[in-house]
Design a protein around this motif. Structure first.
Motif, short mmCIF file in Angstrom:
data_model
loop_
_atom_site.label_atom_id
_atom_site.label_comp_id
_atom_site.label_asym_id
_atom_site.label_seq_id
_atom_site.Cartn_x
_atom_site.Cartn_y
_atom_site.Cartn_z
N ILE A 88 -7.75 12.96 3.00
CA ILE A 88 -8.04 11.52 3.08
C ILE A 88 -6.81 10.72 2.67
O ILE A 88 -6.45 9.73 3.33
N ASN A 89 -6.14 11.15 1.61
CA ASN A 89 -4.95 10.42 1.14
C ASN A 89 -3.84 10.44 2.20
O ASN A 89 -3.15 9.44 2.42
N ARG A 90 -3.67 11.61 2.87
CA ARG A 90 -2.64 11.71 3.89
C ARG A 90 -2.98 10.79 5.08
O ARG A 90 -2.10 10.12 5.64
N ALA A 115 0.81 -1.21 0.00
CA ALA A 115 0.00 0.00 0.00
C ALA A 115 0.85 1.27 0.00
O ALA A 115 0.50 2.26 -0.65
N ILE A 116 1.96 1.26 0.74
CA ILE A 116 2.72 2.50 0.96
C ILE A 116 3.18 3.17 -0.34
O ILE A 116 2.96 4.38 -0.52
N PRO A 117 3.81 2.46 -1.29
CA PRO A 117 4.22 3.14 -2.53
C PRO A 117 3.04 3.76 -3.29
O PRO A 117 3.16 4.86 -3.84
N LEU A 118 1.93 3.04 -3.32
CA LEU A 118 0.75 3.57 -4.01
C LEU A 118 0.26 4.85 -3.33
O LEU A 118 -0.03 5.85 -3.99
N LEU A 119 0.19 4.83 -2.00
CA LEU A 119 -0.34 5.98 -1.27
C LEU A 119 0.61 7.17 -1.32
O LEU A 119 0.17 8.33 -1.38
N GLU A 120 1.91 6.93 -1.28
CA GLU A 120 2.86 8.03 -1.41
C GLU A 120 2.71 8.70 -2.76
O GLU A 120 2.74 9.95 -2.87
N SER A 121 2.53 7.90 -3.81
CA SER A 121 2.33 8.46 -5.15
C SER A 121 1.02 9.24 -5.23
O SER A 121 0.97 10.34 -5.78
N VAL A 122 -0.02 8.67 -4.65
CA VAL A 122 -1.33 9.34 -4.68
C VAL A 122 -1.26 10.67 -3.94
O VAL A 122 -1.79 11.69 -4.41
N LEU A 123 -0.63 10.70 -2.78
CA LEU A 123 -0.56 11.93 -1.99
C LEU A 123 0.22 13.01 -2.74
O LEU A 123 -0.20 14.18 -2.77
N THR A 124 1.32 12.64 -3.36
CA THR A 124 2.11 13.62 -4.13
C THR A 124 1.29 14.23 -5.25
O THR A 124 1.26 15.45 -5.44
N GLN A 125 0.59 13.37 -6.00
CA GLN A 125 -0.21 13.87 -7.12
C GLN A 125 -1.43 14.66 -6.63
O GLN A 125 -1.84 15.65 -7.26
N SER A 126 -2.01 14.24 -5.51
CA SER A 126 -3.17 14.95 -4.98
C SER A 126 -2.79 16.36 -4.52
O SER A 126 -3.55 17.31 -4.73
N ARG A 127 -1.62 16.50 -3.91
CA ARG A 127 -1.16 17.83 -3.51
C ARG A 127 -1.01 18.74 -4.72
O ARG A 127 -1.39 19.92 -4.68
N LYS A 128 -0.45 18.21 -5.80
CA LYS A 128 -0.24 19.02 -7.00
C LYS A 128 -1.56 19.41 -7.66
O LYS A 128 -1.75 20.55 -8.08
N LEU A 129 -2.48 18.45 -7.75
CA LEU A 129 -3.72 18.69 -8.47
C LEU A 129 -4.75 19.47 -7.65
O LEU A 129 -5.47 20.32 -8.18
N LEU A 130 -4.82 19.18 -6.34
CA LEU A 130 -5.94 19.67 -5.53
C LEU A 130 -5.52 20.62 -4.41
O LEU A 130 -6.37 21.35 -3.90
N GLY A 131 -4.26 20.58 -4.02
CA GLY A 131 -3.81 21.43 -2.93
C GLY A 131 -3.72 20.68 -1.62
O GLY A 131 -4.26 19.58 -1.45
N GLU A 132 -3.05 21.31 -0.64
CA GLU A 132 -2.75 20.66 0.63
C GLU A 132 -3.98 20.40 1.49
O GLU A 132 -4.00 19.45 2.26
#
Length: 699
Positions: free
Chosen positions: A551-553, A527-544
């Protein structure tokens, strides 16, 4: 029981709740008496009843026995089981009518599921106290009815068609001051619930008497030849009461002679080998019965064919109305079916029921050539559900009324049944209603049907299909089946990435869902690699501070914690909670999740001084916001109990564990993983308490 203030009452099953009733409602419990003769028995006492006098006397003896069989104890319950069409409900109905004046109230309950039991109890509240019941929902009415029964002893509750004896355990323990009488086709599982009386076929003389009484009337004695013909026909029908009643109704309505009717039927059972096939017996009868009904009222056959695909009990007349031009035509069609003993009316004639064995026979027919692959009645039933979902106001009571029929329709779907976008929409709407009520674990069959419909209509890669698969995977995960959820998440994610791209918000959501399933199944390193990738992209697309980023964090922190990396999990939980409180507010459901998870991390780190206050706050808010039995509330109660136990406060831990186990058994089922965890937690806590009380005893 004190009734001066608010009172919490537990009801079980799909509708499990510990409902807090307001003081005004509780006051009505004590003050309102049942009106004379109160009850809701389906049908009158004027029906033909023969050959069961001994069983009737035995029922009365057992229900009024003293000592261990006292009516105030669980052993005052009595269960009757037998094969379909054997006459279980008829016997119990006759008992209820024969002795109704010895009870303060007689209430007939559709007991095919916990949800139906709760709905029947809600109807009891509406009958006894309409001045209050009309102002509230199904759960509150059912809870009120339980409390009312506790305050007003001397009643009879009839649980008809019990599928799982365990469904009655709560009611028999909570309501000791009356009689409980159950019917069930299930012969096993009653040893800890109630004594069992197996019900057999009628004897030959009683069967002939039943057939002749219905065919010729109670005032007309059959001739010797008629009696002989009746004896032969009764033997060929295997002395099955339902078959005898339907044959007698046909003979009475058409004037056909017994000999001619036997010739029409042909040989029904193989008397050489003995025994009876109820389905084959009824099938031999209904062909001629339906032909006779169709000559009198073709719409009656249309109604019956449609009812074969719905729930057997309590089909509202309003649900069937679209198949008839007006209410008069509907009444005449139902009257024709009732005359031939194909249906029965409810006490108020607002709904009708059809025997399950008749439904089985009606379903197992070859589709009509002009019906585009639909078996008889299936397409009409589908249209009725579509019409009901489209025209009814969407409120709890109306959804609960429709729910058993939608589920029955889904479960009776024939192989390779044609798909319908509108029907899929009905199934999706019912599943969403259940999900919104915290009952997503009970939607898997509905969501499986939606996926099958969308795959047939739109193909594998259509977004509607992919979304329905995600909903199904979520339901599997909520039901504690990650092994079913993960392959579905993986396949869906691959198609969504191909369709929308790897950085699309919908793709991120599905990747997050898959990662959560990995975490829940004990595979946080996946799960961890997937979630780290999702969190990075979510920050870029949607903001902190976007809700999806929060939810991703939180989910990434969960994976860190599951892997044992509290040094990375706790700061992430703390940051998520702070931002959730600022962005969403302190009582938002996502904020409650963050607060609960941070408390769990503190507990895992041994910091109970910070964990327990967070757990207590979260539980209180979830009880208020989500209700006592929402899955998140159950998790909070279990977590707080675990924290108390870790702190050595077993006096507060054990009652919480007991409540959590009871509600999880009712909401999730006895074998759900969370229920098993609760059971183990309670056992461990009780052992710990015993060790404290008796420290010198060896375990």
């Amino acid at each position: 029981m004190a009734v001066d203030g608010n009172v919490g009452v537990a009801i079980t099953g799909d509708d499990a709740q510990v409902v807090i009733l307001p003081a005004a409602a509780v006051r009505w419990v004590r003050e309102v008496e049942a009106p004379p003769g109160a009850g809701n028995l389906p049908g009158s006492a004027s029906g033909v009843f023969v050959g069961r006098e001994g069983e009737l006397a035995e029922l009365r003896r057992l229900l009024t026995a003293k000592g261990e069989a006292a009516v105030t104890q669980v052993s005052g319950a009595r269960a009757i089981h037998g094969l379909g069409g054997i006459g279980k409900s008829a016997l119990v109905l006759h008992y209820a009518h024969a002795f109704r004046h010895t009870y303060t109230l007689v209430w007939w309950i559709n007991a095919t599921s916990p949800k139906q039991i709760a709905a029947s109890l809600a109807d009891l509240a509406m009958r006894v106290c309409p001045q209050w019941a009309t102002t509230t929902g199904v759960r509150e009415r059912a809870a009120w009815a339980i409390l009312w029964l506790q305050w007003h002893p001397g009643w009879l509750l009839v649980f008809d068609n019990v599928e799982d004896p365990r469904d009655l355990r709560h009611y028999l323990g909570t309501l000791p001051d009356g009689h409980h009488l159950a019917t069930s086709r299930t012969a096993t599982g009653w040893h800890t619930i109630a004594p069992v009386m197996p019900l057999g076929l009628l004897d030959a003389d009683a069967a002939v008497k039943l057939l002749c009484t219905i065919a010729f009337g109670s005032e007309s004695a059959p001739t010797p030849q008629q009696y002989q013909d009746a004896a032969s026909l009764a033997a060929e029908l295997g002395y099955l009461p339902l078959a005898l009643e339907q044959a007698g109704a046909y003979l009475f309505e058409t004037g056909t002679s017994l000999a001619d009717y036997r010739a029409m039927l042909g040989k029904v059972i193989d008397t050489a080998v003995g025994g009876i096939d109820p389905e084959r017996t009824i099938a031999s009868i209904w062909r001629h019965t339906l032909a006779a009904i169709e000559q009198k009222n073709p719409q009656a056959v249309t109604l019956l064919n449609a009812m074969a695909w719905l729930a057997p009990d309590a089909t509202p007349r309003t649900l069937l109305a679209p198949l008839c031009p007006d209410s008069r035509a509907l009444g005449e069609a139902l009257g024709a079916l009732h005359a031939y003993n194909m249906i029965s009316y409810s006490a108020d004639h607002r709904s009708v029921s059809v025997h399950r064995l008749v439904q089985t026979v009606l379903r197992n027919r070859t589709p009509d050539k002009e019906s585009s692959g639909y078996p008889p009645g299936r397409q009409d039933a589908e249209r009725l559900l579509q019409e009901a979902a489209r025209t009814r106001g969407i409120n709890d009571q109306q959804w609960e009324e429709l729910l058993p029929h939608v589920i029955a329709f889904t479960e009776s779907t024939p192989p390779q049944s044609p798909a319908s976008f509108e029907t899929a929409g009905v199934l999706q709407a019912v599943a969403q209603y259940l999900d919104d009520a915290g009952r997503n674990t009970h939607t898997t069959r509905l969501r499986e049907a939606v996926v099958a419909q969308y795959e047939q209509l739109f193909g594998d890669a259509d977004m509607r299909t992919l979304t329905s698969r995600t909903d199904l995977a979520n339901a599997y995960q909520d039901a504690g089946c990650p092994s079913k959820a993960i392959p579905l998440y993986e396949a869906t994610l691959a198609l969504i990435e191909e369709t929308l791209g790897v950085a699309h918000p919908q793709t991120l959501t599905n990747r997050n869902n898959l990662a959560n399933a990995y975490t829940d199944s004990g595979r946080p390193t996946h799960a961890i690699p997937l979630l780290e990738s999702v969190l990075t992209q979510s920050r870029k697309l949607l903001g902190e501070t976007h809700p999806h980023t929060l939810i991703n964090r939180n989910n990434l922190a969960n994976a860190y914690k599951a892997s044992g990396d509290l040094a990375r999990a706790i700061p992430l939980y703390e940051a998520t909670l702070t931002q959730s409180e600022e962005t969403l507010g302190g009582i938002h459901p996502d904020t409650l999740i963050s607060r609960n998870n941070l408390a769990s991390a503190y507990k895992a780190a041994g910091d109970l001084a910070r964990a327990i206050p967070l757990y207590e706050t979260t539980l209180k808010l979830r009880e208020t916001r989500l209700g006592e039995t929402h899955p998140h509330t159950l998790n909070s109660r279990n977590n707080l109990a675990s924290a108390y136990k870790a702190a050595g406060d077993l006096a507060r831990a054990i009652p919480l564990y007991e409540t959590t186990l009871k509600l999880r058994e009712e909401v999730l089922g006895e074998t759900h993983p969370h229920t098993v965890i609760s059971r183990n937690n309670l056992v461990d806590a009780r052992r710990a308490a015993q060790a404290v009380q008796q420290p010198d005893r060896a375990p």
